[in-house]
Write an enzyme that holds these catalytic residues in place. Structure first.
Site, short mmCIF file in Angstrom:
data_model
loop_
_atom_site.label_atom_id
_atom_site.label_comp_id
_atom_site.label_asym_id
_atom_site.label_seq_id
_atom_site.Cartn_x
_atom_site.Cartn_y
_atom_site.Cartn_z
N GLY A 43 -38.60 -29.11 -80.35
CA GLY A 43 -38.50 -27.77 -80.94
C GLY A 43 -37.41 -27.59 -81.97
O GLY A 43 -37.54 -26.80 -82.89
N ASP A 99 -33.58 -25.07 -80.03
CA ASP A 99 -34.39 -24.03 -80.67
C ASP A 99 -34.20 -22.66 -80.02
O ASP A 99 -34.02 -21.66 -80.70
CB ASP A 99 -35.89 -24.41 -80.70
CG ASP A 99 -36.45 -24.80 -79.33
OD1 ASP A 99 -35.70 -24.82 -78.33
OD2 ASP A 99 -37.66 -25.09 -79.25
N ASP A 102 -33.98 -19.62 -73.00
CA ASP A 102 -34.78 -18.64 -72.26
C ASP A 102 -34.05 -18.41 -70.93
O ASP A 102 -33.11 -17.62 -70.86
CB ASP A 102 -36.18 -19.24 -72.11
CG ASP A 102 -37.18 -18.30 -71.47
OD1 ASP A 102 -37.07 -17.09 -71.67
OD2 ASP A 102 -38.10 -18.77 -70.79
N LYS A 130 -32.99 -15.54 -75.98
CA LYS A 130 -33.71 -14.49 -75.25
C LYS A 130 -32.84 -14.06 -74.09
O LYS A 130 -33.06 -14.44 -72.95
CB LYS A 130 -35.01 -15.07 -74.67
CG LYS A 130 -36.22 -14.91 -75.52
CD LYS A 130 -37.46 -15.21 -74.69
CE LYS A 130 -38.32 -16.22 -75.39
NZ LYS A 130 -39.55 -16.53 -74.63
N PHE A 151 -42.81 -14.36 -76.27
CA PHE A 151 -42.99 -15.78 -76.53
C PHE A 151 -43.23 -15.96 -78.03
O PHE A 151 -44.13 -15.37 -78.60
CB PHE A 151 -44.15 -16.37 -75.73
CG PHE A 151 -44.09 -17.86 -75.68
CD1 PHE A 151 -43.35 -18.51 -74.69
CD2 PHE A 151 -44.72 -18.64 -76.64
CE1 PHE A 151 -43.26 -19.90 -74.66
CE2 PHE A 151 -44.63 -20.02 -76.62
CZ PHE A 151 -43.90 -20.65 -75.63
N VAL A 152 -42.40 -16.77 -78.66
CA VAL A 152 -42.47 -16.92 -80.11
C VAL A 152 -42.83 -18.35 -80.50
O VAL A 152 -42.56 -19.30 -79.77
CB VAL A 152 -41.14 -16.51 -80.78
CG1 VAL A 152 -40.89 -15.02 -80.64
CG2 VAL A 152 -39.95 -17.30 -80.22
N ASP A 158 -43.21 -24.21 -80.44
CA ASP A 158 -44.63 -24.42 -80.24
C ASP A 158 -45.18 -23.65 -79.05
O ASP A 158 -44.44 -23.18 -78.19
CB ASP A 158 -44.89 -25.91 -79.98
CG ASP A 158 -44.46 -26.30 -78.56
OD1 ASP A 158 -43.28 -26.08 -78.22
OD2 ASP A 158 -45.30 -26.79 -77.78
N ARG A 164 -45.81 -25.31 -84.74
CA ARG A 164 -44.45 -25.70 -85.15
C ARG A 164 -44.28 -25.63 -86.65
O ARG A 164 -43.19 -25.47 -87.16
CB ARG A 164 -44.16 -27.15 -84.72
CG ARG A 164 -44.14 -27.38 -83.23
CD ARG A 164 -43.57 -28.76 -82.95
NE ARG A 164 -43.86 -29.24 -81.61
CZ ARG A 164 -43.15 -28.94 -80.53
NH1 ARG A 164 -42.10 -28.15 -80.64
NH2 ARG A 164 -43.47 -29.43 -79.36
P1 IMP Z 1 -35.14 -22.48 -70.56
O1 IMP Z 1 -34.87 -23.77 -69.86
O2 IMP Z 1 -35.86 -21.49 -69.69
O3 IMP Z 1 -33.94 -21.89 -71.23
O4 IMP Z 1 -36.24 -22.81 -71.62
C1 IMP Z 1 -35.94 -23.32 -72.83
C2 IMP Z 1 -37.13 -24.09 -73.36
O5 IMP Z 1 -38.36 -23.41 -73.10
C3 IMP Z 1 -37.00 -24.20 -74.85
O6 IMP Z 1 -36.36 -25.40 -75.19
C4 IMP Z 1 -38.44 -24.14 -75.30
O7 IMP Z 1 -38.96 -25.45 -75.32
C5 IMP Z 1 -39.16 -23.37 -74.26
N1 IMP Z 1 -39.34 -21.95 -74.64
C6 IMP Z 1 -38.78 -20.87 -74.06
N2 IMP Z 1 -39.16 -19.75 -74.67
C7 IMP Z 1 -39.97 -20.12 -75.68
C8 IMP Z 1 -40.69 -19.39 -76.70
O8 IMP Z 1 -40.65 -18.16 -76.81
N3 IMP Z 1 -41.41 -20.14 -77.57
C9 IMP Z 1 -41.48 -21.51 -77.50
N4 IMP Z 1 -40.83 -22.22 -76.58
C10 IMP Z 1 -40.08 -21.54 -75.66
MG MG Z 2 -37.30 -26.91 -76.40
#
Ligand code: IMP
Ligand code: MG
Length: 178
Positions: A43, A99, A102, A130, A151-152, A158, A164
Protein backbone atom coordinates in the site's frame (compact mmCIF):
# COMPACT_ATOMS: atom_id res chain seq x y z
CA UNK A 1 -19.67 -7.04 -1.09
CA UNK A 2 -18.15 -3.90 -2.44
CA UNK A 3 -18.41 -1.94 -5.65
CA UNK A 4 -15.77 0.35 -7.12
CA UNK A 5 -14.30 3.70 -6.19
CA UNK A 6 -16.96 6.32 -5.48
CA UNK A 7 -16.79 9.82 -4.01
CA UNK A 8 -13.35 11.39 -4.05
CA UNK A 9 -12.13 12.10 -0.53
CA UNK A 10 -8.70 13.58 -1.30
CA UNK A 11 -7.73 14.86 -4.72
CA UNK A 12 -4.41 14.23 -6.43
CA UNK A 13 -3.32 17.86 -6.06
CA UNK A 14 -4.18 17.90 -2.35
CA UNK A 15 -2.13 14.73 -1.85
CA UNK A 16 0.82 16.22 -3.73
CA UNK A 17 0.72 19.42 -1.65
CA UNK A 18 0.62 17.47 1.61
CA UNK A 19 3.41 15.11 0.57
CA UNK A 20 5.58 18.15 -0.23
CA UNK A 21 4.89 19.53 3.27
CA UNK A 22 5.72 16.20 4.91
CA UNK A 23 8.97 16.04 2.95
CA UNK A 24 9.90 19.53 4.07
CA UNK A 25 9.15 18.72 7.72
CA UNK A 26 11.22 15.54 7.55
CA UNK A 27 14.07 17.42 5.85
CA UNK A 28 14.13 19.88 8.76
CA UNK A 29 13.85 17.18 11.44
CA UNK A 30 16.58 15.02 9.90
CA UNK A 31 18.98 17.72 8.70
CA UNK A 32 22.54 16.38 8.65
CA UNK A 33 21.35 12.78 8.84
CA UNK A 34 20.70 10.03 6.32
CA UNK A 35 17.37 8.44 7.22
CA UNK A 36 16.33 5.02 6.01
CA UNK A 37 12.71 4.94 4.93
CA UNK A 38 11.02 1.59 5.38
CA UNK A 39 7.92 1.40 3.24
CA UNK A 40 5.29 -1.17 4.03
CA UNK A 41 4.34 -3.18 0.96
CA UNK A 42 2.24 -2.90 -0.97
CA UNK A 43 0.00 0.00 0.00
CA UNK A 44 2.79 2.47 0.76
CA UNK A 45 4.64 2.03 -2.53
CA UNK A 46 3.20 5.07 -4.27
CA UNK A 47 3.28 7.30 -1.20
CA UNK A 48 6.91 6.37 -0.45
CA UNK A 49 7.94 6.94 -4.07
CA UNK A 50 6.58 10.48 -3.92
CA UNK A 51 7.77 11.11 -0.37
CA UNK A 52 11.45 10.27 -0.95
CA UNK A 53 11.50 12.71 -3.85
CA UNK A 54 10.20 15.40 -1.48
CA UNK A 55 13.06 14.87 1.01
CA UNK A 56 16.30 16.47 -0.25
CA UNK A 57 18.56 14.43 2.06
CA UNK A 58 20.68 11.32 1.41
CA UNK A 59 17.75 8.98 2.08
CA UNK A 60 17.69 5.27 1.41
CA UNK A 61 14.63 3.13 0.90
CA UNK A 62 13.81 -0.43 1.86
CA UNK A 63 10.64 -2.48 2.03
CA UNK A 64 8.83 -4.83 4.35
CA UNK A 65 5.58 -6.63 4.06
CA UNK A 66 3.20 -8.01 6.59
CA UNK A 67 0.11 -10.03 6.10
CA UNK A 68 -3.01 -9.85 8.13
CA UNK A 69 -5.32 -12.74 7.51
CA UNK A 70 -8.48 -12.23 5.47
CA UNK A 71 -9.17 -10.20 2.36
CA UNK A 72 -12.12 -8.21 3.61
CA UNK A 73 -12.28 -4.47 4.19
CA UNK A 74 -11.46 -5.00 7.87
CA UNK A 75 -8.10 -6.35 8.93
CA UNK A 76 -8.30 -9.39 11.19
CA UNK A 77 -5.84 -8.15 13.77
CA UNK A 78 -3.52 -11.13 13.32
CA UNK A 79 -0.34 -9.78 11.81
CA UNK A 80 2.79 -11.62 10.72
CA UNK A 81 5.97 -10.65 8.92
CA UNK A 82 5.86 -11.76 5.27
CA UNK A 83 8.88 -10.03 3.68
CA UNK A 84 11.76 -8.77 5.74
CA UNK A 85 14.12 -5.85 5.14
CA UNK A 86 17.18 -6.42 3.01
CA UNK A 87 19.49 -4.33 5.19
CA UNK A 88 20.30 -4.22 8.90
CA UNK A 89 18.95 -1.14 10.66
CA UNK A 90 21.09 -1.11 13.78
CA UNK A 91 22.27 2.45 14.45
CA UNK A 92 20.16 3.89 11.62
CA UNK A 93 17.58 6.65 11.71
CA UNK A 94 14.55 4.73 10.53
CA UNK A 95 11.23 6.12 9.36
CA UNK A 96 8.45 3.62 8.77
CA UNK A 97 6.23 4.73 5.89
CA UNK A 98 2.72 3.30 5.88
CA UNK A 99 -0.38 4.02 3.83
CA UNK A 100 -3.02 4.02 6.54
CA UNK A 101 -3.58 3.30 10.21
CA UNK A 102 -6.89 1.71 11.05
CA UNK A 103 -6.97 -0.32 14.29
CA UNK A 104 -3.24 0.29 14.72
CA UNK A 105 -2.39 -3.41 14.96
CA UNK A 106 -0.23 -3.62 11.85
CA UNK A 107 1.87 -0.61 12.69
CA UNK A 108 2.29 -1.45 16.36
CA UNK A 109 3.52 -4.91 15.33
CA UNK A 110 5.99 -3.35 12.88
CA UNK A 111 7.20 -0.78 15.37
CA UNK A 112 7.87 -3.44 17.99
CA UNK A 113 9.56 -5.69 15.45
CA UNK A 114 11.90 -2.95 14.19
CA UNK A 115 12.62 -1.62 17.68
CA UNK A 116 14.19 -4.96 18.67
CA UNK A 117 16.87 -4.39 15.99
CA UNK A 118 18.23 -1.32 17.80
CA UNK A 119 17.86 1.49 15.29
CA UNK A 120 19.28 4.81 16.46
CA UNK A 121 15.80 6.28 16.12
CA UNK A 122 12.46 5.03 14.93
CA UNK A 123 9.70 7.25 13.60
CA UNK A 124 6.44 6.64 11.85
CA UNK A 125 4.99 8.47 8.86
CA UNK A 126 1.49 7.60 7.65
CA UNK A 127 -0.48 9.09 4.83
CA UNK A 128 -3.91 8.46 6.32
CA UNK A 129 -5.11 8.07 9.88
CA UNK A 130 -8.55 6.66 10.69
CA UNK A 131 -8.41 7.80 14.29
CA UNK A 132 -11.94 6.68 15.20
CA UNK A 133 -11.04 3.02 14.57
CA UNK A 134 -7.97 2.88 16.80
CA UNK A 135 -7.79 -0.16 19.10
CA UNK A 136 -4.07 -0.13 19.83
CA UNK A 137 -2.35 3.08 20.84
CA UNK A 138 0.46 4.11 18.47
CA UNK A 139 2.65 7.18 18.45
CA UNK A 140 2.54 8.65 14.94
CA UNK A 141 5.20 11.23 14.12
CA UNK A 142 4.01 12.39 10.69
CA UNK A 143 0.43 12.22 9.41
CA UNK A 144 -0.76 13.22 5.97
CA UNK A 145 -4.50 13.37 6.60
CA UNK A 146 -6.89 12.32 9.34
CA UNK A 147 -9.87 10.69 7.66
CA UNK A 148 -13.31 9.50 8.80
CA UNK A 149 -14.18 5.83 9.24
CA UNK A 150 -14.65 4.93 5.59
CA UNK A 151 -12.87 2.36 3.46
CA UNK A 152 -10.75 4.21 0.92
CA UNK A 153 -8.88 3.20 -2.21
CA UNK A 154 -6.41 4.80 -4.60
CA UNK A 155 -2.89 6.26 -4.41
CA UNK A 156 -1.60 2.82 -3.45
CA UNK A 157 -4.51 1.71 -1.29
CA UNK A 158 -6.42 -1.28 -2.55
CA UNK A 159 -9.48 -3.38 -2.11
CA UNK A 160 -8.75 -6.98 -3.07
CA UNK A 161 -5.66 -5.80 -4.92
CA UNK A 162 -7.47 -3.29 -7.12
CA UNK A 163 -7.62 0.51 -7.44
CA UNK A 164 -4.04 1.18 -6.31
CA UNK A 165 -3.48 3.03 -9.57
CA UNK A 166 -6.10 5.73 -8.98
CA UNK A 167 -4.48 9.14 -8.65
CA UNK A 168 -7.01 10.39 -6.09
CA UNK A 169 -8.14 8.77 -2.86
CA UNK A 170 -11.78 7.70 -3.10
CA UNK A 171 -14.32 6.06 -0.84
CA UNK A 172 -15.10 2.46 -1.80
CA UNK A 173 -18.70 2.21 -2.82
CA UNK A 174 -20.66 -0.64 -1.33
CA UNK A 175 -23.10 -2.59 -3.46
CA UNK A 176 -26.66 -2.20 -2.21
CA UNK A 177 -27.83 -5.25 -0.27
CA UNK A 178 -29.82 -7.62 -2.52
P1 IMP B 1 -4.69 -1.88 11.02
O1 IMP B 1 -3.75 -2.99 11.36
O2 IMP B 1 -6.10 -2.17 11.45
O3 IMP B 1 -4.22 -0.53 11.47
O4 IMP B 1 -4.82 -1.91 9.47
C1 IMP B 1 -3.94 -1.31 8.65
C2 IMP B 1 -3.94 -1.98 7.30
O5 IMP B 1 -5.27 -2.32 6.88
C3 IMP B 1 -3.39 -1.04 6.29
O6 IMP B 1 -2.01 -1.25 6.13
C4 IMP B 1 -4.18 -1.39 5.05
O7 IMP B 1 -3.52 -2.41 4.35
C5 IMP B 1 -5.47 -1.92 5.54
N1 IMP B 1 -6.54 -0.89 5.53
C6 IMP B 1 -7.17 -0.35 6.59
N2 IMP B 1 -8.08 0.54 6.21
C7 IMP B 1 -8.02 0.59 4.86
C8 IMP B 1 -8.73 1.35 3.86
O8 IMP B 1 -9.60 2.19 4.14
N3 IMP B 1 -8.38 1.11 2.57
C9 IMP B 1 -7.41 0.21 2.21
N4 IMP B 1 -6.73 -0.51 3.10
C10 IMP B 1 -7.03 -0.34 4.42
MG1 MG C 1 -1.12 -1.83 4.26
Amino acid sequence: MAGGPGRILIREDEIAARVAELGETIRRDYAGRAPLLVAVLRGAVIFSADLIRAIPLPVTLDFMSVSSYGADTRSSGVVRLATDLSVPIEGRDVIIVEDIIDTGRTISYLRRNLATRHPKSLALCVLLDKIARREVEVAVDYVGFAIPDEFVVGYGLDHDGLHRNLRDIAVLERDPAP
